[in-house]
Enzyme design. Structure first.
Site, PDB file in Angstrom:
ATOM      1  N   THR A  93     -12.842  20.059  -7.877  1.00  0.00           N
ATOM      2  CA  THR A  93     -13.441  18.726  -7.961  1.00  0.00           C
ATOM      3  C   THR A  93     -14.396  18.587  -6.783  1.00  0.00           C
ATOM      4  OG1 THR A  93     -11.429  17.816  -8.901  1.00  0.00           O
ATOM      5  CG2 THR A  93     -12.989  16.241  -7.998  1.00  0.00           C
ATOM      6  N   LYS A 168     -15.444  13.613 -14.292  1.00  0.00           N
ATOM      7  CA  LYS A 168     -14.221  13.632 -13.478  1.00  0.00           C
ATOM      8  C   LYS A 168     -14.192  12.457 -12.491  1.00  0.00           C
ATOM      9  CE  LYS A 168     -10.682  15.340 -11.135  1.00  0.00           C
ATOM     10  NZ  LYS A 168      -9.336  15.411 -11.637  1.00  0.00           N
ATOM     11  N   LYS A 243     -10.249  11.242  -1.768  1.00  0.00           N
ATOM     12  CA  LYS A 243     -11.372  12.191  -1.883  1.00  0.00           C
ATOM     13  C   LYS A 243     -12.208  11.872  -3.135  1.00  0.00           C
ATOM     14  CE  LYS A 243     -12.273  16.863  -3.376  1.00  0.00           C
ATOM     15  NZ  LYS A 243     -11.746  18.100  -3.922  1.00  0.00           N
TER      16      LYS A 243
HETATM   17  P1  NAD Z   1      -5.307  23.906  -2.386  1.00  0.00           P
HETATM   18  O1  NAD Z   1      -5.707  23.521  -1.023  1.00  0.00           O
HETATM   19  O2  NAD Z   1      -3.864  24.074  -2.725  1.00  0.00           O
HETATM   20  O3  NAD Z   1      -6.049  25.281  -2.795  1.00  0.00           O
HETATM   21  C1  NAD Z   1      -7.352  25.616  -2.395  1.00  0.00           C
HETATM   22  C2  NAD Z   1      -7.322  27.075  -1.999  1.00  0.00           C
HETATM   23  O4  NAD Z   1      -8.650  27.526  -1.707  1.00  0.00           O
HETATM   24  C3  NAD Z   1      -6.493  27.331  -0.722  1.00  0.00           C
HETATM   25  O5  NAD Z   1      -5.438  28.242  -1.020  1.00  0.00           O
HETATM   26  C4  NAD Z   1      -7.510  27.908   0.265  1.00  0.00           C
HETATM   27  O6  NAD Z   1      -6.952  28.907   1.115  1.00  0.00           O
HETATM   28  C5  NAD Z   1      -8.536  28.489  -0.683  1.00  0.00           C
HETATM   29  N1  NAD Z   1      -9.864  28.717  -0.087  1.00  0.00           N
HETATM   30  C6  NAD Z   1     -10.606  27.864   0.661  1.00  0.00           C
HETATM   31  N2  NAD Z   1     -11.790  28.444   0.974  1.00  0.00           N
HETATM   32  C7  NAD Z   1     -11.784  29.681   0.419  1.00  0.00           C
HETATM   33  C8  NAD Z   1     -12.712  30.764   0.386  1.00  0.00           C
HETATM   34  N3  NAD Z   1     -13.893  30.691   1.009  1.00  0.00           N
HETATM   35  N4  NAD Z   1     -12.367  31.887  -0.273  1.00  0.00           N
HETATM   36  C9  NAD Z   1     -11.162  32.000  -0.892  1.00  0.00           C
HETATM   37  N5  NAD Z   1     -10.232  31.011  -0.900  1.00  0.00           N
HETATM   38  C10 NAD Z   1     -10.555  29.856  -0.254  1.00  0.00           C
HETATM   39  O7  NAD Z   1      -5.985  22.832  -3.358  1.00  0.00           O
HETATM   40  P2  NAD Z   1      -5.623  22.536  -4.897  1.00  0.00           P
HETATM   41  O8  NAD Z   1      -4.646  21.419  -4.986  1.00  0.00           O
HETATM   42  O9  NAD Z   1      -5.359  23.824  -5.585  1.00  0.00           O
HETATM   43  O10 NAD Z   1      -7.017  21.909  -5.385  1.00  0.00           O
HETATM   44  C11 NAD Z   1      -8.136  22.723  -5.651  1.00  0.00           C
HETATM   45  C12 NAD Z   1      -9.220  21.849  -6.268  1.00  0.00           C
HETATM   46  O11 NAD Z   1      -8.716  21.242  -7.467  1.00  0.00           O
HETATM   47  C13 NAD Z   1      -9.665  20.689  -5.360  1.00  0.00           C
HETATM   48  O12 NAD Z   1     -11.051  20.527  -5.497  1.00  0.00           O
HETATM   49  C14 NAD Z   1      -8.898  19.490  -5.908  1.00  0.00           C
HETATM   50  O13 NAD Z   1      -9.547  18.260  -5.666  1.00  0.00           O
HETATM   51  C15 NAD Z   1      -8.861  19.824  -7.390  1.00  0.00           C
HETATM   52  N6  NAD Z   1      -7.750  19.207  -8.122  1.00  0.00           N
HETATM   53  C16 NAD Z   1      -6.492  19.190  -7.599  1.00  0.00           C
HETATM   54  C17 NAD Z   1      -5.468  18.595  -8.326  1.00  0.00           C
HETATM   55  C18 NAD Z   1      -4.055  18.557  -7.784  1.00  0.00           C
HETATM   56  O14 NAD Z   1      -3.231  17.818  -8.349  1.00  0.00           O
HETATM   57  N7  NAD Z   1      -3.723  19.328  -6.763  1.00  0.00           N
HETATM   58  C19 NAD Z   1      -5.725  18.015  -9.598  1.00  0.00           C
HETATM   59  C20 NAD Z   1      -7.003  18.106 -10.117  1.00  0.00           C
HETATM   60  C21 NAD Z   1      -8.018  18.685  -9.373  1.00  0.00           C
END
Ligand code: NAD
Length: 295
Positions: A93, A168, A243
């Site tokens: 997102t 979204k 966010k």
């Molecule tokens: P998270 O922090 O658990 O996972 C993100 C991952 O990206 C981390 O493991 C981090 O180490 C990795 N990362 C960061 N920079 C990197 C790079 N340069 N190379 C490789 N890996 C890298 O976050 P999440 O909850 O999995 O959310 C991910 C996305 O999905 C976000 O944009 C969030 O807004 C969206 N989202 C989350 C949810 C939810 O319920 N958690 C729901 C819908 C959307």
């Protein structure tokens, strides 16, 4: 079977990559966190030590990263790593501008691309029941659809580049506003001596009905599976709601849209996060509303 590189194996990306493996795709994965790579490897993802190693030979690269800056940075690095024609899909997102910038980078690489953010949270990611909101060219959507279907149950093509992210943030602005509305109604009901169950029974079958009430009811009792019944353990964390509300406000400022309730919802969630509650479920904002009313 498609050779897929999955970048970002966190709370969402990990289970999404696992579902691609279950569907028979060959998935290589990379994350900056070794623990995340290890967990994904246990689910059958081929663990890579670098972005370059993960995307080598990939026919499709999927990113699931925290913010727009991470997506633009990784997609910039992809320029020297992927071959022309590789399908690039971002499921994070992010702000609409970053999404469009990522599409431009893909265009320079001659790669079809999609912005495909999701709704459904970590439960939906694990169950493979996410909703994907997709922006990009028709041909890119046709190529990406079968891959997304392995991770979700509803795939909506919303329009051209950035349209998925636009959908979204509009949806989540409704969600943030509606949760505050439902929470305010319960706080008022408490003051008026009306029971939670009575308000729920009426509002859930009349014009107050909405997802924040019937699925994520912010008081314990009426919906036994809502986070309120487990001391507001997320679920969908308040920090993520903030966010998304801030993304909606950034988009509103840039496009000239008037969103006064969206702006107020963002202010309230910022106050909630500043109070140290960012990791609680977003429905826990009812606790702050109760305090505000008595102070
Ligand atoms: P998270 O922090 O658990 O996972 C993100 C991952 O990206 C981390 O493991 C981090 O180490 C990795 N990362 C960061 N920079 C990197 C790079 N340069 N190379 C490789 N890996 C890298 O976050 P999440 O909850 O999995 O959310 C991910 C996305 O999905 C976000 O944009 C969030 O807004 C969206 N989202 C989350 C949810 C939810 O319920 N958690 C729901 C819908 C959307």
């Amino acid at each position: 079977m498609t050779r897929i590189a999955f970048i970002g194996l966190g709370n969402m990306g990990g289970p999404m990559a696992a579902n691609l493996v279950k569907a028979g795709h060959a998935v290589s994965g990379f994350d900056l966190s070794e623990a995340s790579v290890k967990a994904a490897a246990e689910a059958g993802v081929d663990a890579s030590k670098s972005l370059a190693e993960a995307v080598r030979d990939a026919e499709c690269v999927i990113t699931m990263l925290p913010k727009g800056q991470h997506v633009v940075s990784v997609w910039t690095d992809l320029a020297t790593l992927v071959t022309e024609g590789t399908l690039l899909v971002d499921c994070s997102t992010v702000d609409v501008d970053s999404a469009r910038q990522a599409h431009r980078l893909a265009g320079v690489m001659n790669c079809p691309s999609l912005d495909a953010p999701v709704s459904g949270g970590t439960t939906g990611a694990a169950a493979g029941t996410l909703t994907f909101m997709v922006g990009g060219a028709e041909s890119a959507f046709a190529a990406g659809r079968p891959i997304l279907e392995a991770m979700g149950k509803k795939i909506v093509h919303c329009g051209g580049n950035g349209a998925g992210q636009a959908a979204k943030i509009c949806n989540n602005m409704i969600l943030g506003i509606s949760m505050i509305g439902v929470a305010e109604a319960f706080v008022l009901a408490e003051k008026l001596g009306l029971s939670h169950q009575a308000l729920f029974d009426v509002a859930s079958t009349s014009s107050g009905q909405c997802w924040s009430l019937t699925t994520y009811c912010p008081v314990p009792g009426p919906v036994p599976t809502s986070p309120a019944n487990s001391d507001y353990k997320p679920g969908f964390a308040a920090a993520l709601m903030l966010k998304d509300l801030l993304l909606s406000q950034e988009a509103a400022a840039q496009s000239g849209a008037r969103t006064p309730l969206g702006a107020h919802a963002a202010e309230l969630y910022r106050a909630f996060e500043n109070g140290g509650h960012g990791s609680e479920d977003f429905s826990a904002i009812i606790r702050m509303l109760r305090q505000t009313q008595t102070s």
